[in-house]
Design a protein around this motif. Sequence first.
Motif, PDB file in Angstrom:
ATOM      1  N   LEU A 107      38.890  27.505   0.605  1.00  0.00           N
ATOM      2  CA  LEU A 107      39.871  26.443   0.813  1.00  0.00           C
ATOM      3  C   LEU A 107      40.022  26.197   2.317  1.00  0.00           C
ATOM      4  CD1 LEU A 107      42.673  27.368  -1.771  1.00  0.00           C
ATOM      5  CD2 LEU A 107      40.871  25.644  -2.004  1.00  0.00           C
ATOM      6  N   ALA A 108      40.256  24.936   2.670  1.00  0.00           N
ATOM      7  CA  ALA A 108      40.378  24.559   4.078  1.00  0.00           C
ATOM      8  C   ALA A 108      41.712  25.035   4.655  1.00  0.00           C
ATOM      9  CB  ALA A 108      40.268  23.047   4.217  1.00  0.00           C
ATOM     10  N   PRO A 109      41.761  25.312   5.960  1.00  0.00           N
ATOM     11  CA  PRO A 109      43.022  25.729   6.575  1.00  0.00           C
ATOM     12  C   PRO A 109      44.057  24.605   6.548  1.00  0.00           C
ATOM     13  CG  PRO A 109      41.359  25.316   8.252  1.00  0.00           C
ATOM     14  CD  PRO A 109      40.651  25.272   6.926  1.00  0.00           C
ATOM     15  N   VAL A 110      45.312  24.984   6.359  1.00  0.00           N
ATOM     16  CA  VAL A 110      46.426  24.034   6.396  1.00  0.00           C
ATOM     17  C   VAL A 110      47.500  24.637   7.280  1.00  0.00           C
ATOM     18  CG1 VAL A 110      48.168  22.786   5.077  1.00  0.00           C
ATOM     19  CG2 VAL A 110      45.909  23.169   4.075  1.00  0.00           C
ATOM     20  N   THR A 111      47.708  24.062   8.439  1.00  0.00           N
ATOM     21  CA  THR A 111      48.693  24.556   9.392  1.00  0.00           C
ATOM     22  C   THR A 111      49.543  23.388   9.871  1.00  0.00           C
ATOM     23  OG1 THR A 111      47.336  24.188  11.369  1.00  0.00           O
ATOM     24  CG2 THR A 111      46.964  26.244  10.160  1.00  0.00           C
ATOM     25  N   THR A 112      50.518  23.685  10.714  1.00  0.00           N
ATOM     26  CA  THR A 112      51.374  22.623  11.256  1.00  0.00           C
ATOM     27  C   THR A 112      50.596  21.678  12.163  1.00  0.00           C
ATOM     28  OG1 THR A 112      52.048  24.133  13.034  1.00  0.00           O
ATOM     29  CG2 THR A 112      53.496  23.986  11.111  1.00  0.00           C
ATOM     30  N   ASN A 117      54.808  18.471   8.921  1.00  0.00           N
ATOM     31  CA  ASN A 117      55.988  18.745   8.100  1.00  0.00           C
ATOM     32  C   ASN A 117      56.006  20.153   7.513  1.00  0.00           C
ATOM     33  OD1 ASN A 117      57.547  16.397   8.367  1.00  0.00           O
ATOM     34  ND2 ASN A 117      56.257  15.292   6.904  1.00  0.00           N
ATOM     35  N   MET A 118      54.912  20.884   7.655  1.00  0.00           N
ATOM     36  CA  MET A 118      54.907  22.289   7.251  1.00  0.00           C
ATOM     37  C   MET A 118      55.953  23.074   8.036  1.00  0.00           C
ATOM     38  SD  MET A 118      52.598  23.634   4.990  1.00  0.00           S
ATOM     39  CE  MET A 118      51.983  25.190   5.640  1.00  0.00           C
ATOM     40  N   ALA A 119      56.309  22.586   9.198  1.00  0.00           N
ATOM     41  CA  ALA A 119      57.292  23.267  10.040  1.00  0.00           C
ATOM     42  C   ALA A 119      58.661  23.333   9.374  1.00  0.00           C
ATOM     43  CB  ALA A 119      57.403  22.567  11.392  1.00  0.00           C
ATOM     44  N   HIS A 120      58.915  22.440   8.407  1.00  0.00           N
ATOM     45  CA  HIS A 120      60.215  22.405   7.728  1.00  0.00           C
ATOM     46  C   HIS A 120      60.245  23.265   6.467  1.00  0.00           C
ATOM     47  CE1 HIS A 120      61.088  19.243  10.530  1.00  0.00           C
ATOM     48  NE2 HIS A 120      60.175  18.444  10.016  1.00  0.00           N
ATOM     49  N   VAL A 121      59.116  23.863   6.131  1.00  0.00           N
ATOM     50  CA  VAL A 121      59.039  24.727   4.946  1.00  0.00           C
ATOM     51  C   VAL A 121      59.509  26.129   5.336  1.00  0.00           C
ATOM     52  CG1 VAL A 121      57.499  25.759   3.230  1.00  0.00           C
ATOM     53  CG2 VAL A 121      57.126  23.392   3.996  1.00  0.00           C
ATOM     54  N   PRO A 122      60.454  26.721   4.609  1.00  0.00           N
ATOM     55  CA  PRO A 122      60.941  28.068   4.943  1.00  0.00           C
ATOM     56  C   PRO A 122      59.802  29.084   5.000  1.00  0.00           C
ATOM     57  CG  PRO A 122      62.337  27.050   3.278  1.00  0.00           C
ATOM     58  CD  PRO A 122      61.144  26.166   3.426  1.00  0.00           C
ATOM     59  N   GLN A 123      59.957  30.070   5.867  1.00  0.00           N
ATOM     60  CA  GLN A 123      58.905  31.066   6.061  1.00  0.00           C
ATOM     61  C   GLN A 123      58.571  31.800   4.770  1.00  0.00           C
ATOM     62  OE1 GLN A 123      57.334  31.357   9.132  1.00  0.00           O
ATOM     63  NE2 GLN A 123      55.847  32.494   7.908  1.00  0.00           N
ATOM     64  N   LYS A 124      59.565  32.016   3.916  1.00  0.00           N
ATOM     65  CA  LYS A 124      59.320  32.707   2.654  1.00  0.00           C
ATOM     66  C   LYS A 124      58.283  31.978   1.818  1.00  0.00           C
ATOM     67  CE  LYS A 124      61.694  34.700  -1.381  1.00  0.00           C
ATOM     68  NZ  LYS A 124      63.004  35.047  -1.995  1.00  0.00           N
ATOM     69  N   LEU A 125      58.281  30.652   1.875  1.00  0.00           N
ATOM     70  CA  LEU A 125      57.307  29.866   1.132  1.00  0.00           C
ATOM     71  C   LEU A 125      56.002  29.722   1.908  1.00  0.00           C
ATOM     72  CD1 LEU A 125      59.555  27.040  -0.367  1.00  0.00           C
ATOM     73  CD2 LEU A 125      58.862  29.210  -1.410  1.00  0.00           C
ATOM     74  N   ARG A 126      56.084  29.575   3.209  1.00  0.00           N
ATOM     75  CA  ARG A 126      54.863  29.455   4.013  1.00  0.00           C
ATOM     76  C   ARG A 126      54.020  30.715   3.909  1.00  0.00           C
ATOM     77  NH1 ARG A 126      56.678  27.195   9.821  1.00  0.00           N
ATOM     78  NH2 ARG A 126      54.451  27.494  10.225  1.00  0.00           N
ATOM     79  N   ASP A 127      54.675  31.854   3.744  1.00  0.00           N
ATOM     80  CA  ASP A 127      53.928  33.104   3.593  1.00  0.00           C
ATOM     81  C   ASP A 127      53.072  33.095   2.333  1.00  0.00           C
ATOM     82  OD1 ASP A 127      54.990  34.140   5.912  1.00  0.00           O
ATOM     83  OD2 ASP A 127      56.519  35.358   4.914  1.00  0.00           O
ATOM     84  N   GLN A 128      53.467  32.284   1.341  1.00  0.00           N
ATOM     85  CA  GLN A 128      52.745  32.244   0.071  1.00  0.00           C
ATOM     86  C   GLN A 128      51.630  31.197   0.051  1.00  0.00           C
ATOM     87  OE1 GLN A 128      53.547  34.718  -1.924  1.00  0.00           O
ATOM     88  NE2 GLN A 128      55.198  35.237  -0.496  1.00  0.00           N
ATOM     89  N   SER A 129      51.416  30.531   1.171  1.00  0.00           N
ATOM     90  CA  SER A 129      50.327  29.550   1.230  1.00  0.00           C
ATOM     91  C   SER A 129      49.090  30.127   1.915  1.00  0.00           C
ATOM     92  CB  SER A 129      50.781  28.273   1.939  1.00  0.00           C
ATOM     93  OG  SER A 129      51.183  28.544   3.260  1.00  0.00           O
ATOM     94  N   TYR A 130      49.211  31.288   2.542  1.00  0.00           N
ATOM     95  CA  TYR A 130      48.075  32.034   3.102  1.00  0.00           C
ATOM     96  C   TYR A 130      47.251  31.235   4.102  1.00  0.00           C
ATOM     97  CZ  TYR A 130      49.512  34.707  -0.927  1.00  0.00           C
ATOM     98  OH  TYR A 130      50.271  35.391  -1.844  1.00  0.00           O
ATOM     99  N   GLY A 131      47.873  30.222   4.693  1.00  0.00           N
ATOM    100  CA  GLY A 131      47.183  29.420   5.698  1.00  0.00           C
ATOM    101  C   GLY A 131      46.131  28.476   5.138  1.00  0.00           C
ATOM    102  N   VAL A 132      46.042  28.366   3.802  1.00  0.00           N
ATOM    103  CA  VAL A 132      45.003  27.517   3.197  1.00  0.00           C
ATOM    104  C   VAL A 132      45.587  26.517   2.199  1.00  0.00           C
ATOM    105  CG1 VAL A 132      43.141  29.186   3.506  1.00  0.00           C
ATOM    106  CG2 VAL A 132      44.524  29.264   1.423  1.00  0.00           C
TER     107      VAL A 132
END
Length: 350
Positions: A107-112, A117-132
């Motif tokens: 899967l391709a990387p997905v970062t801010t 708008n990824m910056a507005h996602v709480p860290q608890k949820l961003r941790d579950q996206s694994y950067g992809v």
Amino acid sequence: MKKFICVALVLGLSASLAACTSTSPDAGAGGGDVLVVEGFGAEYQTLFEKQIAKPFTKKTGIQVKYRASGSGAEMYAAVRASNGEPGFDLAVMTYFELNQGFRDHLLAPVTTKQVPNMAHVPQKLRDQSYGVGAIQDVQQVALMYNRKTFSKPPTSWDVMWNPKYRKGTLVFNPNNILGVYALLNLADTGGGGITSMGPGFDRTEDIAKNALATPTTSAEAVPFMAKETATAFPYFDGRAAIYAKTNNYDFTVPREGTYAHLGALGIPAGASHKDNAYKLIDYWLSNEVQERWARAYNVGPAVTGLSFPADFAAKHITTPEKLKKVKIADAATVNKHRTEWQQQWQEAVR
């Protein structure tokens, strides 16, 4: 001459129709004005096209070609089988597939950087996206109950073992992700947990002796609600909210707590239109769209600070406080043991 003209017209019409209905990732290639999305079917497709695709196209000019598929696992299987080039640019899946895609490097990387708008996602949820990938909505496993059976909402998962109600409970097969969460809840309430599932299977064996049914899909619960034979059972809040309006049922979260189920978006590593996929993810994570999608799909948003009606907020994960309390199962552990758990579940319900 007339015959030649007729044939040419037919061929031209056929080509035009093919262009209008094509779901190939090459459709629109070169112009960069297309995005092929693979997602769930039925009501999900209807909601996606109305709430996401059409307004996104109006805003950006990018044509979204939606292909209804099966589960997130089936979509990721296509990514894996094609070594990251499955013929679509963006997949609607779950965080379990994001974890697998991260491990497989498919899967391709997905970062801010690509998705501000990824910056507005709480860290608890961003941790579950694994950067992809990105989490775009949050469901929770609620306790669905029959209003005629219960004069007030039940307060514990243990109600399903009560002799008064246990003949009407439903024990979901972990072949469906709802069954996995139900099994985890049984393990937790039995004194175990995700790394100690024995109590979950013990409780499954006990409750299955008297259960009304052991459904494989959430849709299989609907006839029992229609006949009002089901008493209390686990159900996702998104579907629960729909059937609470059409059947004599309601839903609540017991005092022991529950698990969240995270909807996710992933981009195959070899996608033809990655830039357009990033734009759609960013659009979906905007405040306006997050609020619109949450209310349409009856789920919690993936960003915080939004405003919802009090009755909606009471039923779904809409605040940082609720997000903090809900449990998120470790995706790597579930992916590793799910087949084994299903086999043990089958033994328990025999």
